[in-house]
Motif scaffolding. Structure first.
Motif, PDB file in Angstrom:
ATOM      1  N   VAL A  16       0.843  -1.208   0.000  1.00 47.23           N
ATOM      2  CA  VAL A  16       0.000   0.000   0.000  1.00 47.23           C
ATOM      3  C   VAL A  16       0.875   1.253   0.000  1.00 47.23           C
ATOM      4  N   ALA A  17       1.932   1.251   0.835  1.00 49.64           N
ATOM      5  CA  ALA A  17       2.826   2.417   0.903  1.00 49.64           C
ATOM      6  C   ALA A  17       3.486   2.666  -0.454  1.00 49.64           C
ATOM      7  N   ALA A  18       3.931   1.577  -1.108  1.00 48.19           N
ATOM      8  CA  ALA A  18       4.586   1.728  -2.411  1.00 48.19           C
ATOM      9  C   ALA A  18       3.617   2.276  -3.449  1.00 48.19           C
ATOM     10  N   LEU A  19       2.382   1.771  -3.426  1.00 47.22           N
ATOM     11  CA  LEU A  19       1.384   2.253  -4.389  1.00 47.22           C
ATOM     12  C   LEU A  19       1.035   3.723  -4.125  1.00 47.22           C
ATOM     13  N   LEU A  20       0.904   4.084  -2.836  1.00 46.80           N
ATOM     14  CA  LEU A  20       0.633   5.485  -2.497  1.00 46.80           C
ATOM     15  C   LEU A  20       1.781   6.385  -2.951  1.00 46.80           C
ATOM     16  N   PHE A  21       3.014   5.918  -2.737  1.00 44.09           N
ATOM     17  CA  PHE A  21       4.185   6.692  -3.143  1.00 44.09           C
ATOM     18  C   PHE A  21       4.200   6.876  -4.667  1.00 44.09           C
ATOM     19  N   MET A  25       3.960  10.364  -6.775  1.00 45.84           N
ATOM     20  CA  MET A  25       4.928  10.774  -7.794  1.00 45.84           C
ATOM     21  C   MET A  25       4.223  11.095  -9.115  1.00 45.84           C
ATOM     22  N   LEU A  26       3.278  10.255  -9.507  1.00 51.05           N
ATOM     23  CA  LEU A  26       2.525  10.512 -10.745  1.00 51.05           C
ATOM     24  C   LEU A  26       1.745  11.810 -10.636  1.00 51.05           C
ATOM     25  N   ALA A  27       1.167  12.069  -9.445  1.00 46.96           N
ATOM     26  CA  ALA A  27       0.423  13.313  -9.246  1.00 46.96           C
ATOM     27  C   ALA A  27       1.354  14.514  -9.368  1.00 46.96           C
ATOM     28  N   LEU A  28       2.592  14.380  -8.827  1.00 46.45           N
ATOM     29  CA  LEU A  28       3.554  15.481  -8.923  1.00 46.45           C
ATOM     30  C   LEU A  28       3.960  15.730 -10.376  1.00 46.45           C
ATOM     31  N   ILE A  29       4.152  14.647 -11.144  1.00 41.80           N
ATOM     32  CA  ILE A  29       4.496  14.787 -12.558  1.00 41.80           C
ATOM     33  C   ILE A  29       3.360  15.497 -13.298  1.00 41.80           C
ATOM     34  N   ALA A  30       2.127  15.089 -13.012  1.00 42.00           N
ATOM     35  CA  ALA A  30       0.969  15.717 -13.652  1.00 42.00           C
ATOM     36  C   ALA A  30       0.867  17.190 -13.258  1.00 42.00           C
ATOM     37  N   TYR A  31       1.128  17.478 -11.972  1.00 45.59           N
ATOM     38  CA  TYR A  31       1.076  18.860 -11.497  1.00 45.59           C
ATOM     39  C   TYR A  31       2.147  19.701 -12.202  1.00 45.59           C
ATOM     40  N   ALA A  32       3.378  19.163 -12.293  1.00 43.91           N
ATOM     41  CA  ALA A  32       4.469  19.897 -12.942  1.00 43.91           C
ATOM     42  C   ALA A  32       4.142  20.163 -14.408  1.00 43.91           C
TER      43      ALA A  32
END
Ligand code: CUA
Length: 152
Positions: A16-21, A25-32
């Protein structure tokens, strides 16, 4: 552990922690990409590949550098501009793929045959800036260094 015992709690938690991480990261890439406009640089398509390296002054303090990379040098080099100059770099290669990193700036491009890449830099501090090929391009790759001289 047998199959009947199922997945241990700690393994579930780590998964779960790995999937959340990964999701974060994907959310940060999308935000950037979508909100900050930061994306992977692509080749410019409105500039034809050129064969002659030159430095052109387009206005006071504004320059266009047409840089040709070729085993094992950048042309022109050294590029001389006064301090405070803004330089538009157009970069291509006459043979193989080279790197183009200007030390002390965030300019980091690939020189690609039959394509042109672009970056802009402002040089506020006088001095000599090394231009480094960071892509293995042949037997003298390690000697492929250019220079930008910013005069006071
Ligand atoms: Cu050019 Cu390495």
């Amino acid at each position: 552990m047998s199959v009947a015992q199922g997945i241990p709690d700690v393994e579930k938690k780590v998964t779960v922690a790995a999937l959340l991480f990964a999701g974060a990261m994907l959310a940060l890439i999308a935000y950037a990409a979508l909100r900050l406009g930061i994306s992977v640089p692509g080749c410019v398509t409105n500039v034809k590949p050129f064969t002659k390296g030159e430095l052109i002054q387009v206005a006071p303090g504004r320059y266009e550098a047409h840089v040709v990379s070729k085993m094992f040098a950048f042309k022109p080099s050294p590029l001389k501009v006064p301090k405070g100059s803004v330089v538009d770099f157009y970069l291509t290669s006459a043979d193989v793929v080279h790197g183009f990193y200007i030390d002390g700036t965030d300019v980091n491009l690939m020189a690609i045959p039959n394509a042109v890449n672009y970056a802009q830099a402002r040089f506020d501090a006088p001095g000599k800036y090394q231009v480094i090929c960071h892509e293995f391009c042949g037997l003298s790759h390690q000697d492929m260094v250019g220079e930008i001289e910013v005069t006071p």
